[in-house]
Scaffold this motif. Structure first.
Motif, mmCIF file in Angstrom:
data_model
loop_
_atom_site.group_PDB
_atom_site.id
_atom_site.type_symbol
_atom_site.label_atom_id
_atom_site.label_comp_id
_atom_site.label_asym_id
_atom_site.label_seq_id
_atom_site.Cartn_x
_atom_site.Cartn_y
_atom_site.Cartn_z
ATOM 1 N N LYS A 180 -6.124 56.392 -26.707
ATOM 2 C CA LYS A 180 -7.240 56.826 -25.862
ATOM 3 C C LYS A 180 -7.569 55.836 -24.738
ATOM 4 C CE LYS A 180 -11.875 58.227 -26.945
ATOM 5 N NZ LYS A 180 -12.848 58.231 -28.018
ATOM 6 N N ASN A 181 -7.722 54.561 -25.085
ATOM 7 C CA ASN A 181 -8.136 53.618 -24.044
ATOM 8 C C ASN A 181 -6.982 53.234 -23.114
ATOM 9 O OD1 ASN A 181 -7.413 51.825 -26.472
ATOM 10 N ND2 ASN A 181 -7.624 50.311 -24.868
ATOM 11 N N PHE A 182 -5.745 53.457 -23.546
ATOM 12 C CA PHE A 182 -4.599 53.256 -22.632
ATOM 13 C C PHE A 182 -4.582 54.400 -21.603
ATOM 14 C CE2 PHE A 182 -1.338 50.669 -25.377
ATOM 15 C CZ PHE A 182 -2.336 49.829 -25.814
ATOM 16 N N GLY A 193 -17.076 37.574 -20.386
ATOM 17 C CA GLY A 193 -16.040 37.904 -21.361
ATOM 18 C C GLY A 193 -14.785 37.070 -21.156
ATOM 19 N N LYS A 194 -13.736 37.446 -21.871
ATOM 20 C CA LYS A 194 -12.517 36.626 -21.895
ATOM 21 C C LYS A 194 -11.800 36.619 -20.533
ATOM 22 C CE LYS A 194 -11.063 38.779 -25.725
ATOM 23 N NZ LYS A 194 -12.320 39.426 -26.173
ATOM 24 N N GLN A 195 -11.499 37.820 -20.024
ATOM 25 C CA GLN A 195 -10.684 37.852 -18.803
ATOM 26 C C GLN A 195 -11.479 37.456 -17.560
ATOM 27 O OE1 GLN A 195 -7.750 41.267 -18.655
ATOM 28 N NE2 GLN A 195 -9.270 42.103 -20.051
ATOM 29 N N SER A 254 -12.361 44.106 -11.608
ATOM 30 C CA SER A 254 -12.901 45.175 -12.440
ATOM 31 C C SER A 254 -12.253 45.194 -13.821
ATOM 32 C CB SER A 254 -12.641 46.519 -11.733
ATOM 33 O OG SER A 254 -12.922 47.591 -12.586
ATOM 34 N N VAL A 255 -13.093 45.110 -14.837
ATOM 35 C CA VAL A 255 -12.620 45.266 -16.219
ATOM 36 C C VAL A 255 -13.701 46.004 -16.988
ATOM 37 C CG1 VAL A 255 -13.499 43.006 -17.016
ATOM 38 C CG2 VAL A 255 -11.597 44.079 -18.221
ATOM 39 N N GLN A 256 -13.291 46.873 -17.877
ATOM 40 C CA GLN A 256 -14.241 47.601 -18.734
ATOM 41 C C GLN A 256 -13.898 47.318 -20.186
ATOM 42 O OE1 GLN A 256 -12.542 49.488 -16.117
ATOM 43 N NE2 GLN A 256 -14.260 48.787 -14.903
ATOM 44 N N VAL A 273 -0.472 42.587 -21.799
ATOM 45 C CA VAL A 273 -0.128 43.078 -23.139
ATOM 46 C C VAL A 273 -1.206 42.564 -24.105
ATOM 47 C CG1 VAL A 273 2.330 43.234 -22.540
ATOM 48 C CG2 VAL A 273 1.431 41.104 -23.523
ATOM 49 N N THR A 274 -0.928 42.539 -25.401
ATOM 50 C CA THR A 274 -1.941 42.089 -26.380
ATOM 51 C C THR A 274 -2.345 40.632 -26.146
ATOM 52 O OG1 THR A 274 -1.247 43.632 -28.062
ATOM 53 C CG2 THR A 274 -2.283 41.637 -28.855
ATOM 54 N N PHE A 275 -3.642 40.364 -26.303
ATOM 55 C CA PHE A 275 -4.141 38.995 -26.095
ATOM 56 C C PHE A 275 -3.901 38.143 -27.353
ATOM 57 C CE2 PHE A 275 -7.958 40.830 -23.472
ATOM 58 C CZ PHE A 275 -7.086 41.310 -22.519
ATOM 59 N N SER A 326 -8.090 45.084 -13.999
ATOM 60 C CA SER A 326 -7.383 44.663 -15.202
ATOM 61 C C SER A 326 -7.225 45.853 -16.135
ATOM 62 C CB SER A 326 -8.118 43.516 -15.897
ATOM 63 O OG SER A 326 -7.226 42.974 -16.846
ATOM 64 N N SER A 327 -5.996 46.316 -16.226
ATOM 65 C CA SER A 327 -5.649 47.509 -16.989
ATOM 66 C C SER A 327 -4.945 47.069 -18.273
ATOM 67 C CB SER A 327 -4.752 48.378 -16.089
ATOM 68 O OG SER A 327 -4.332 49.543 -16.726
ATOM 69 N N GLY A 328 -3.801 47.650 -18.565
ATOM 70 C CA GLY A 328 -3.018 47.277 -19.740
ATOM 71 C C GLY A 328 -1.619 47.851 -19.603
HETATM 72 N N1 LIG Z 1 -7.586 42.630 -26.669
HETATM 73 C C1 LIG Z 1 -6.391 42.901 -26.187
HETATM 74 O O1 LIG Z 1 -5.365 42.543 -26.778
HETATM 75 C C2 LIG Z 1 -6.268 43.636 -24.864
HETATM 76 C C3 LIG Z 1 -4.995 43.793 -24.272
HETATM 77 C C4 LIG Z 1 -4.901 44.458 -23.046
HETATM 78 C C5 LIG Z 1 -6.038 44.970 -22.443
HETATM 79 N N2 LIG Z 1 -7.261 44.801 -23.055
HETATM 80 C C6 LIG Z 1 -8.460 45.363 -22.419
HETATM 81 O O2 LIG Z 1 -9.358 44.315 -22.058
HETATM 82 C C7 LIG Z 1 -10.645 44.920 -21.868
HETATM 83 C C8 LIG Z 1 -11.712 43.996 -22.410
HETATM 84 O O3 LIG Z 1 -11.641 42.783 -21.696
HETATM 85 P P1 LIG Z 1 -12.111 41.403 -22.335
HETATM 86 O O4 LIG Z 1 -11.470 41.265 -23.696
HETATM 87 O O5 LIG Z 1 -11.906 40.342 -21.316
HETATM 88 O O6 LIG Z 1 -13.654 41.681 -22.558
HETATM 89 P P2 LIG Z 1 -14.654 40.939 -23.553
HETATM 90 O O7 LIG Z 1 -14.256 39.519 -23.749
HETATM 91 O O8 LIG Z 1 -14.856 41.814 -24.743
HETATM 92 O O9 LIG Z 1 -16.000 40.950 -22.705
HETATM 93 C C9 LIG Z 1 -16.598 42.147 -22.317
HETATM 94 C C10 LIG Z 1 -17.315 41.895 -21.007
HETATM 95 O O10 LIG Z 1 -17.740 43.161 -20.466
HETATM 96 C C11 LIG Z 1 -19.104 43.077 -20.108
HETATM 97 N N3 LIG Z 1 -19.676 44.410 -20.277
HETATM 98 C C12 LIG Z 1 -19.537 45.242 -21.345
HETATM 99 N N4 LIG Z 1 -20.177 46.403 -21.116
HETATM 100 C C13 LIG Z 1 -20.753 46.287 -19.890
HETATM 101 C C14 LIG Z 1 -21.550 47.141 -19.109
HETATM 102 N N5 LIG Z 1 -21.913 48.377 -19.516
HETATM 103 N N6 LIG Z 1 -21.964 46.712 -17.886
HETATM 104 C C15 LIG Z 1 -21.622 45.460 -17.438
HETATM 105 N N7 LIG Z 1 -20.854 44.611 -18.147
HETATM 106 C C16 LIG Z 1 -20.428 45.019 -19.359
HETATM 107 C C17 LIG Z 1 -19.709 42.016 -21.008
HETATM 108 O O11 LIG Z 1 -20.769 41.415 -20.298
HETATM 109 P P3 LIG Z 1 -22.275 41.222 -20.840
HETATM 110 O O12 LIG Z 1 -22.262 41.441 -22.339
HETATM 111 O O13 LIG Z 1 -22.601 39.812 -20.455
HETATM 112 O O14 LIG Z 1 -23.056 42.229 -20.103
HETATM 113 C C18 LIG Z 1 -18.547 41.034 -21.144
HETATM 114 O O15 LIG Z 1 -18.540 40.115 -20.075
HETATM 115 C C19 LIG Z 1 -10.590 46.277 -22.554
HETATM 116 O O16 LIG Z 1 -10.525 47.301 -21.591
HETATM 117 C C20 LIG Z 1 -9.282 46.224 -23.340
HETATM 118 O O17 LIG Z 1 -8.679 47.486 -23.516
HETATM 119 C C21 LIG Z 1 -7.395 44.140 -24.241
#
Ligand SMILES: NC(=O)c1ccc[n+]([C@@H]2O[C@H](COP(=O)([O-])OP(=O)(O)OC[C@H]3O[C@@H](n4cnc5c(N)ncnc54)[C@H](OP(=O)(O)O)[C@@H]3O)[C@@H](O)[C@H]2O)c1
Length: 301
Positions: free
Chosen positions: A130-132, A15-17, A82-84, A161-163, A112-114
């Motif tokens: 909810k997710n915060f 994923g991204k992070q 750790s990121v979910q 913060v927001t990506f 990695s939280s928020g």
């Molecule tokens: N978007 C925003 O502006 C923003 C801002 C702050 C915080 N965040 C937080 O960032 C987080 C998402 O991070 P991201 O954007 O870097 O993720 P992402 O690019 O959407 O990628 C998700 C990653 O999680 C893995 N994954 C998903 N479910 C899984 C599971 N059950 N077991 C193992 N691996 C799993 C996927 O791997 P595979 O598919 O290869 O298994 C993939 O590598 C969220 O918690 C979000 O709240 C987002």
């Protein structure tokens, strides 16, 4: 040589992070000090295969629903990233990997939280999003479990913060742009995921300096109107946006998630200190630098 390497287990590696963290570790002069374990549910995906082609990256099949099974394959692990993803399982998964890390003697854990309103508010503000709120509870669980762990596991909490990367050429990106535009004069804070990965890498390279701290990560704050000027200058056309009724309907239908989040952006909002963050991390991307680097995706559509 390899016996002295620290093994870092990276979740969200495709994923991204998580991907940005791995790229940062690989491009650092300290890269030889680490064995990187990239966790994915699909070792045959193109992203996983690409990661596995790197000299010190091993791709491991694993699901965050069962972190113990991941550790059974790769122990001993020195560090965990750790990121979910946002889901009903986020909290359970975020806590379960803390438990597994403690049980397997992990020394440094990066979560990695928020951000939830800046360094003062975030620790006491779960918010109604909810997710915060899930991240708030995971953070507290991590701090408690780390303090009570036999190995005195240290931790770094990253609160981005927001990506910027929410701005994509597809309907999700267009919807995001419209919801941002609907915020009017209220500025939104942004960070690039590459900078999150860079700072996560620093925390593994310098764990003592990043011991038991929480950092709000922010690179810019601006309104969509302000961004529009830079977008047009870089891309040559206006920022593509979903029609207003579509964005409003999505916010209404997804009121527990996206809707609540945008309401929170408008009523409370992030509390990062852009100048301080940029001073601490020179080169932190602002919107102008980010769009300049990423404009290709709009130019080719
Ligand atoms: N978007 C925003 O502006 C923003 C801002 C702050 C915080 N965040 C937080 O960032 C987080 C998402 O991070 P991201 O954007 O870097 O993720 P992402 O690019 O959407 O990628 C998700 C990653 O999680 C893995 N994954 C998903 N479910 C899984 C599971 N059950 N077991 C193992 N691996 C799993 C996927 O791997 P595979 O598919 O290869 O298994 C993939 O590598 C969220 O918690 C979000 O709240 C987002």
């Amino acid at each position: 040589m390899s016996a002295q390497r620290k093994t870092v287990l990276v979740t969200g590696a495709t994923g991204k992070q998580g991907g940005a963290l791995i790229q940062s570790l690989l491009s650092s002069p300290d890269t030889a000090g680490f064995n990187i374990i990239a966790v994915t549910r699909d070792v045959a995906s193109s992203r996983a295969l690409k990661l596995g082609a790197n000299f010190n990256v091993s791709v491991v099949d694993g699901d965050l629903a069962q972190p113990e099974a991941i550790f059974q394959k790769v122990s001993p692990v020195w560090g965990v990233y750790s990121v979910q993803v946002n889901s009903d399982a986020e909290e359970q998964q975020g806590m379960a990997i803390v438990d597994a890390a403690v049980a397997h003697g992990v020394r440094h854990f990066v979560y990695s939280s928020g951000d939830r309103g800046g360094p003062e508010k975030s620790p006491i503000n779960p918010t109604k999003v909810k997710n915060f709120a899930a991240k708030y509870r995971i953070e507290n669980y991590l701090m408690e479990r780390a303090a009570a762990s036999p190995q005195k596991m240290t931790y770094t909490i990253l609160r981005p913060v927001t990506f910027f990367e929410n701005l994509t050429t597809d309907i999700h990106g267009k919807g995001f742009a419209r919801m941002w535009e609907q915020m009017g004069d209220k500025k939104l804070q942004f960070v690039s995921t590459r900078d999150i990965g860079r700072i996560a890498a620093y925390s593994f390279m310098h764990p003592h300096d990043y011991r038991n701290v929480a950092l709000t990560l922010v690179g810019d704050e601006l309104t969509q109107t302000e961004a529009e000027v830079m977008f047009k200058a870089a891309v040559g056309s206006p920022m593509p946006m979903a029609p207003c009724p579509v964005a409003s309907t999505v916010k209404f239908l997804l009121k527990g998630t996206v809707g609540d989040m945008f309401r929170w952006f408008e009523s409370e909002g992030y509390g990062g200190d852009v100048a301080a963050c940029r001073q601490l991390y020179p080169g932190m991307k602002d919107f102008k630098a980010w769009i300049e680097e990423n404009k290709g995706q709009w130019l080719s559509t």
